[in-house]
Design an enzyme around this catalytic site. Structure first.
Site, short mmCIF file in Angstrom:
data_model
loop_
_atom_site.label_atom_id
_atom_site.label_comp_id
_atom_site.label_asym_id
_atom_site.label_seq_id
_atom_site.Cartn_x
_atom_site.Cartn_y
_atom_site.Cartn_z
NE ARG A 107 19.03 -10.79 1.24
CZ ARG A 107 18.16 -11.91 1.90
NH1 ARG A 107 18.11 -12.73 1.04
NH2 ARG A 107 18.63 -13.00 2.93
CE LYS A 134 13.47 -13.37 0.17
NZ LYS A 134 13.40 -14.91 0.24
CG ASP A 149 17.02 -16.66 -0.36
OD1 ASP A 149 16.56 -15.96 -0.10
OD2 ASP A 149 16.19 -17.75 0.32
#
Length: 416
Positions: free
Chosen positions: A332, A328, A301
């Site tokens: 990403r 995700k 993250d």
């Protein structure tokens, strides 16, 4: 469309309650019985999804906000419906709890959420449930059955959320269980966060060795007050902003946190970042950053924020072991390559990561959040490196985890 001017961020900010810790505290409070209080809580879309699912499954009744949420024993519900929205944590944490021998539970979610890998559960449930059923349909998954204790095996390269989901369900079953993780345990910090939340609510589970968890059965929880610490994942964006402009001072963060993203301090310091612990807070000062290599296996993250730090640095940064970012809220890796590239970054996408040749400068332009909260926040921080404004489409994506992000951003903005 939101226009973001190329300005530095500077000032002081109290960091919002951790989304990861909030999910866990709410679930543990629901399982503990009696009346518990979870405080503080910030009602992002993901946290609201967990609240709605706990009530929809009949696991808890939740009241209040203000000083904290009161969580009490739920009431039987028919039908049992769990509206997960786009929250992967909510879906994976609660699926094992649905296998209680009662009526089926219908887990509803966005198309993107239901495309996330769930085969680890599909296989485990088939082996460890009686009366098991799993039905895929547009916009939902319906499951039912009775989960039984036993020896559960999961690959370490899948989401740690599967391990946490089992940890919530297994202590209340009759009989002891073990969870064995094959290969490297990725995002172990999130599993430790779950173990700590369970311990606060009276449930015992522990590591026997690096890859094996022992979970005694037949346990009962203990109601009480569940404090929620500040969010290190969220703080990462402001720490990067402080290194670019700054200084930025943050309060509400636990220096001894089990959150895996606490590692952002060490990563940014390794890039030359001047980050200091000052009193009960942390401060990031303007710094001359340099490129580095970042293993993202335990901190996926953090990649959006660290990608911006890499653009601010001089030299080459390699981010690797980040293939899970493709599943995700967006892909990403592809999103960061496309949007930071649109701003002029020298960035290449690898199968499991990114290579960024930082110069400390970007241009402005039109970019898109890809409906991903962390991409939106990363692009907002990247604006400080730009020569002209950013036009950001999809800025509302921050509602998923940080509904007050733009207010915080405005609070810290000053002239460049």
């Amino acid at each position: 469309m939101r226009t973001i001017l190329p300005r530095f961020l500077s000032g002081s900010l109290g960091i919002m309650p951790s989304k990861s810790a909030s999910h866990r505290a709410l679930i543990c409070a629901a399982l503990a019985g009696g009346e518990s209080v979870v405080v503080p809580i910030q009602p992002s879309l993901d946290v609201e999804a967990t609240l709605a699912c706990l009530e929809g499954m009949g696991l808890a009744r939740v009241t209040g906000l203000g000083e904290g949420l009161k969580v009490t024993k739920g009431m039987p519900r028919l039908p049992r419906i769990a509206p997960c929205g786009e929250s992967g944590s909510t879906l994976r944490f609660l699926m094992p709890l649905a296998l209680d021998g009662g009526p089926p539970v219908r887990f509803e979610g966005t198309e993107r959420l239901l495309q996330r890998p769930l085969d680890a559960y599909r296989l485990l449930f088939a082996r460890h449930c009686t009366g098991y059923g799993w039905v895929d349909e547009p916009g939902a998954i319906t499951i039912n059955g009775q989960l039984h204790s036993g020896d559960f095996t999961l690959p370490g390269n899948v989401s740690s959320q599967f391990v946490s989901g089992l940890l919530f369900a297994l202590p209340r079953l009759q009989g002891d269980s073990t969870i064995r993780v094959t290969g490297e345990v990725e995002s172990r910090g999130y599993i430790d966060l779950t173990l700590a939340a369970l311990a606060r609510s009276g449930f015992e589970a522990r590591w026997l060795d690096e890859r094996t968890l022992d979970v005694p059965g037949g346990q009962r929880g203990r109601p009480g007050e569940y404090p929620v610490e500040g969010d290190w994942s969220h703080a990462a964006f402001y720490l990067v902003a402080g290194l670019i402009g700054g200084p930025v001072r943050l309060t509400g963060l636990d220096a001894d946190s089990l959150q895996g993203d606490r590692a952002v301090i060490d990563v940014l310091r390794g890039m030359g970042g001047d980050i200091r612990q000052e009193g009960e807070g942390w401060a990031a000062y303007p710094s001359a950053l340099h490129g580095t290599s970042i293993d993202a296996s335990q901190i996926p993250d953090l990649v959006p924020a660290l990608a911006v730090a890499a653009c601010a640095a001089q030299g080459r940064t390699v981010i690797y072991n980040a293939a899970r970012l493709r599943i995700k809220e967006s892909d990403r890796l592809a999103a960061l390559r496309a949007e930071l590239g649109a701003l002029g970054a020298a960035i290449k996408e690898q199968p499991d990561g990114l290579v960024i040749h930082g110069t400390g400068r970007l241009q402005g332009g039109s970019v898109n959040s890809h409906n991903d909260h962390r991409i939106a926040m990363a692009l907002a921080v990247a604006a400080a490196l730009c020569d002209s404004p950013i036009e950001l489409a999809g800025s509302e994506a921050v509602q998923k985890s940080a509904p007050y992000f733009w207010d915080e951003y405005a609070q810290l903005t000053k002239g460049k």
